[in-house]
Write an enzyme that holds these catalytic residues in place. Sequence first.
Site, short mmCIF file in Angstrom:
data_model
loop_
_atom_site.label_atom_id
_atom_site.label_comp_id
_atom_site.label_asym_id
_atom_site.label_seq_id
_atom_site.Cartn_x
_atom_site.Cartn_y
_atom_site.Cartn_z
N CYS A 186 -7.25 -50.36 -9.98
CA CYS A 186 -6.45 -49.34 -10.68
C CYS A 186 -5.12 -49.96 -11.12
CB CYS A 186 -6.22 -48.13 -9.77
SG CYS A 186 -4.97 -48.40 -8.48
N GLU A 204 -7.87 -52.77 -2.39
CA GLU A 204 -7.03 -53.93 -2.72
C GLU A 204 -5.72 -53.86 -1.95
OE1 GLU A 204 -8.57 -51.87 -4.73
OE2 GLU A 204 -9.20 -52.80 -6.60
N GLU A 246 -9.25 -42.97 2.48
CA GLU A 246 -8.84 -41.70 1.89
C GLU A 246 -8.25 -40.78 2.95
OE1 GLU A 246 -12.29 -40.37 -0.31
OE2 GLU A 246 -11.99 -41.94 -1.81
N CYS A 287 -6.10 -47.73 -1.69
CA CYS A 287 -7.18 -48.51 -2.29
C CYS A 287 -7.54 -49.72 -1.43
CB CYS A 287 -6.77 -48.99 -3.68
SG CYS A 287 -6.70 -47.71 -4.94
N CYS A 312 -2.78 -51.01 -8.31
CA CYS A 312 -3.24 -52.21 -7.58
C CYS A 312 -3.07 -53.46 -8.43
CB CYS A 312 -4.69 -52.04 -7.14
SG CYS A 312 -4.81 -50.97 -5.68
N ASN A 339 -11.03 -48.93 0.97
CA ASN A 339 -10.24 -47.74 0.67
C ASN A 339 -10.25 -46.80 1.87
OD1 ASN A 339 -13.00 -47.41 -0.06
ND2 ASN A 339 -12.55 -45.71 -1.42
#
Length: 130
Positions: free
Chosen positions: A83, A52, A41, A50, A86, A39
């Site tokens: 999530c 993924e 940010e 993310c 994803c 991830n």
Amino acid sequence: MSLLRAATAVRENAHAPYSNFKVGAALVTPSGTIHVGCNVENVAYPEGTCAEAGAIAAMVAAGETEIAEICVIADSPMPVTPCGGCRQKIAEFAGPDVKVTMATTAGVQRVTTVADLLPGAFSQDYMENT
Ligand code: THU
């Protein structure tokens, strides 16, 4: 290197200064190549991505478009699940029976499939009238 080990290793590179929740993801394609992501940010919070999504972007950038298996790991109390967004991203490149391993850094694992994670996934079938 196993998928779990690859996901564990790339997790260390996560840029997660806002959530302090580092996530690693690794996927393997039918060619046997492993692609990884973590991830990333951003101070503008919605711009974060993310793990993924990172692994999928790496796969596509490398010229591959099929996920044979995927693994995600975090330091979470229970195995971390992708999530919703994803799940749809994974479903773009993975069949319904593709194995998804979710893991904690403490060693707990949960194994499921893409279809279990995203029943009723939106697909091109719904666009047949266009
Ligand atoms: N995150 C992932 O990278 N993958 C998941 O499966 C769950 C959540 C990230 C997004 C954000 O950087 C942090 O974890 C907290 O939500």
